[in-house]
Scaffold this motif. Structure first.
Motif, PDB file in Angstrom:
ATOM      1  N   VAL A  50       0.869  -1.325   0.012  1.00  0.00           N
ATOM      2  CA  VAL A  50       0.061   0.045  -0.182  1.00  0.00           C
ATOM      3  C   VAL A  50       0.945   1.103  -0.087  1.00  0.00           C
ATOM      4  CG1 VAL A  50      -1.987  -1.284   1.009  1.00  0.00           C
ATOM      5  CG2 VAL A  50      -0.035  -0.071   2.613  1.00  0.00           C
ATOM      6  N   ILE A  51       0.237   2.488  -0.409  1.00  0.00           N
ATOM      7  CA  ILE A  51       0.764   3.620  -0.511  1.00  0.00           C
ATOM      8  C   ILE A  51       0.075   4.731   0.250  1.00  0.00           C
ATOM      9  CG2 ILE A  51       1.955   5.354  -1.927  1.00  0.00           C
ATOM     10  CD1 ILE A  51       2.446   3.147  -3.937  1.00  0.00           C
ATOM     11  N   GLY A  52       0.861   5.510   0.978  1.00  0.00           N
ATOM     12  CA  GLY A  52       0.067   6.683   1.526  1.00  0.00           C
ATOM     13  C   GLY A  52      -1.157   6.626   2.500  1.00  0.00           C
ATOM     14  N   ASN A  53      -0.784   5.730   3.530  1.00  0.00           N
ATOM     15  CA  ASN A  53      -1.830   5.379   4.436  1.00  0.00           C
ATOM     16  C   ASN A  53      -1.467   6.461   5.745  1.00  0.00           C
ATOM     17  OD1 ASN A  53      -3.950   3.395   3.353  1.00  0.00           O
ATOM     18  ND2 ASN A  53      -1.971   2.326   3.075  1.00  0.00           N
ATOM     19  N   PHE A  54      -2.488   6.458   6.441  1.00  0.00           N
ATOM     20  CA  PHE A  54      -2.442   7.436   7.738  1.00  0.00           C
ATOM     21  C   PHE A  54      -3.166   6.787   9.053  1.00  0.00           C
ATOM     22  CE2 PHE A  54      -3.747  11.040  10.451  1.00  0.00           C
ATOM     23  CZ  PHE A  54      -2.633  11.237  10.803  1.00  0.00           C
ATOM     24  N   ASN A  75       5.327   5.398   2.106  1.00  0.00           N
ATOM     25  CA  ASN A  75       4.726   6.608   1.978  1.00  0.00           C
ATOM     26  C   ASN A  75       3.681   6.848   3.143  1.00  0.00           C
ATOM     27  OD1 ASN A  75       6.592   7.705   0.057  1.00  0.00           O
ATOM     28  ND2 ASN A  75       5.448   6.871  -1.374  1.00  0.00           N
ATOM     29  N   SER A  76       3.753   5.925   4.183  1.00  0.00           N
ATOM     30  CA  SER A  76       2.524   6.004   5.002  1.00  0.00           C
ATOM     31  C   SER A  76       2.963   6.631   6.431  1.00  0.00           C
ATOM     32  CB  SER A  76       2.190   4.645   5.358  1.00  0.00           C
ATOM     33  OG  SER A  76       1.737   3.973   4.430  1.00  0.00           O
ATOM     34  N   THR A  77       2.149   7.001   7.244  1.00  0.00           N
ATOM     35  CA  THR A  77       2.191   7.617   8.650  1.00  0.00           C
ATOM     36  C   THR A  77       1.603   7.001   9.639  1.00  0.00           C
ATOM     37  OG1 THR A  77       2.714   9.952   7.509  1.00  0.00           O
ATOM     38  CG2 THR A  77       2.222   9.818  10.002  1.00  0.00           C
ATOM     39  N   LYS A 101       8.570  -3.011  -1.796  1.00  0.00           N
ATOM     40  CA  LYS A 101       9.583  -2.183  -0.709  1.00  0.00           C
ATOM     41  C   LYS A 101       8.678  -1.500   0.315  1.00  0.00           C
ATOM     42  CE  LYS A 101      12.952  -1.471  -4.379  1.00  0.00           C
ATOM     43  NZ  LYS A 101      13.783  -0.460  -4.902  1.00  0.00           N
ATOM     44  N   SER A 102       9.075  -1.319   1.490  1.00  0.00           N
ATOM     45  CA  SER A 102       8.713  -0.324   2.384  1.00  0.00           C
ATOM     46  C   SER A 102       9.710   0.770   2.464  1.00  0.00           C
ATOM     47  CB  SER A 102       8.517  -1.227   3.754  1.00  0.00           C
ATOM     48  OG  SER A 102       7.515  -2.123   3.714  1.00  0.00           O
ATOM     49  N   LEU A 103       9.055   1.843   1.835  1.00  0.00           N
ATOM     50  CA  LEU A 103      10.010   2.951   1.739  1.00  0.00           C
ATOM     51  C   LEU A 103       9.337   4.298   2.627  1.00  0.00           C
ATOM     52  CD1 LEU A 103      11.146   2.586  -2.095  1.00  0.00           C
ATOM     53  CD2 LEU A 103      12.500   2.005  -0.020  1.00  0.00           C
ATOM     54  N   ASN A 104      10.152   5.387   2.818  1.00  0.00           N
ATOM     55  CA  ASN A 104       9.748   6.486   3.144  1.00  0.00           C
ATOM     56  C   ASN A 104       8.406   6.537   4.250  1.00  0.00           C
ATOM     57  OD1 ASN A 104      11.608   7.756   1.474  1.00  0.00           O
ATOM     58  ND2 ASN A 104      10.400   7.300  -0.223  1.00  0.00           N
ATOM     59  N   ASN A 105       8.403   5.705   5.230  1.00  0.00           N
ATOM     60  CA  ASN A 105       7.439   5.948   6.108  1.00  0.00           C
ATOM     61  C   ASN A 105       7.800   6.693   7.165  1.00  0.00           C
ATOM     62  OD1 ASN A 105       5.287   3.863   4.922  1.00  0.00           O
ATOM     63  ND2 ASN A 105       7.225   2.199   5.096  1.00  0.00           N
ATOM     64  N   ALA A 126      13.884  -7.188   6.262  1.00  0.00           N
ATOM     65  CA  ALA A 126      14.166  -7.202   4.767  1.00  0.00           C
ATOM     66  C   ALA A 126      14.839  -6.067   4.337  1.00  0.00           C
ATOM     67  CB  ALA A 126      12.701  -6.965   3.940  1.00  0.00           C
ATOM     68  N   SER A 127      15.772  -6.226   3.102  1.00  0.00           N
ATOM     69  CA  SER A 127      16.755  -5.289   2.849  1.00  0.00           C
ATOM     70  C   SER A 127      15.958  -4.166   2.263  1.00  0.00           C
ATOM     71  CB  SER A 127      17.956  -5.830   1.946  1.00  0.00           C
ATOM     72  OG  SER A 127      17.518  -6.531   1.168  1.00  0.00           O
ATOM     73  N   LYS A 128      14.764  -4.154   1.908  1.00  0.00           N
ATOM     74  CA  LYS A 128      14.098  -3.247   1.139  1.00  0.00           C
ATOM     75  C   LYS A 128      13.368  -2.393   1.992  1.00  0.00           C
ATOM     76  CE  LYS A 128      14.136  -6.309  -3.127  1.00  0.00           C
ATOM     77  NZ  LYS A 128      13.148  -6.996  -4.054  1.00  0.00           N
ATOM     78  N   VAL A 129      13.878  -2.015   3.012  1.00  0.00           N
ATOM     79  CA  VAL A 129      13.187  -1.205   3.852  1.00  0.00           C
ATOM     80  C   VAL A 129      14.062   0.134   4.085  1.00  0.00           C
ATOM     81  CG1 VAL A 129      12.562  -0.865   6.337  1.00  0.00           C
ATOM     82  CG2 VAL A 129      12.172  -3.024   5.219  1.00  0.00           C
ATOM     83  N   ASN A 130      13.705   1.225   3.799  1.00  0.00           N
ATOM     84  CA  ASN A 130      14.342   2.406   3.638  1.00  0.00           C
ATOM     85  C   ASN A 130      13.929   3.748   3.860  1.00  0.00           C
ATOM     86  OD1 ASN A 130      17.353   1.362   2.763  1.00  0.00           O
ATOM     87  ND2 ASN A 130      16.297   0.853   0.847  1.00  0.00           N
TER      88      ASN A 130
END
Length: 173
Positions: A50-54, A75-77, A101-105, A126-130
């Motif tokens: 998912v993308i952009g959850n709050f 991109n979740s908060t 990937k899990s990015l920019n949370n 996971a290595s795809k967490v940045n």
């Protein structure tokens, strides 16, 4: 599925005997979850691809394996959330799904209490967490194994630490 869904002011009860059940499993982007209470589920809240959850003001009590799981969530908060009494890792950030990937949370004012001995408040698997940012959060233990990502930790009154390389290993305070 839906986009821009909302779930607020609910009490979500799981089944202690069902080791695979999530209180809420969310596969929708741009969703808002506010002021929900999660009791006794295997996993309280699972966000997958998912993308952009709050998520704000939610309370988790008595989860068996993980209270919150971000699996390919970006991109979740997560703000003003309390996790109390998890029998496993309280907050899992992963990218187990192939190609995700899990990015920019951003995690703000996360309070983790009474995590079971031998488990962690935060676990990266996971290595795809940045670019996960923790702001004003009460975290006592982090596990990154060999799979952690780049994170930053900010205390509004003291400053910010930005890790430019992957963080791995475990730590407790």
């Amino acid at each position: 599925g839906c986009t821009s869904c909302s779930l607020s002011s609910n009490t979500i009860r799981g089944f202690k005997d069902d080791s695979s059940a999530a209180g809420v499993s969310l596969g929708a982007s741009s969703a808002t979850l506010m002021n929900n209470i999660y009791f006794n589920s295997s996993q309280g809240l699972v966000l997958t691809n998912v993308i952009g959850n709050f998520i704000s003001g939610d309370y988790f009590k008595g989860s068996h394996t993980t209270s919150i799981s971000f699996d390919g969530a970006s991109n979740s908060t997560l703000a003003n959330v309390t996790i109390n009494g998890t029998n496993g890792n309280a907050f899992l950030i992963t990218a187990a799904t192939l190609g995700k990937k899990s990015l920019n949370n951003t995690i703000v004012n996360l309070s983790v209490l009474d995590t079971q001995s031998g488990s962690y408040d935060i676990s990266f698997v996971a290595s795809k967490v940045n670019q996960t940012t923790f702001v004003d959060s009460n975290i006592s233990s982090i596990s990154g194994g060999t799979h952690a990502g780049r994170i930053s930790v900010k205390n509004s009154s003291s400053g910010e630490i930005v890790f430019l390389r992957y963080v791995n290993g475990t730590t407790t305070t």
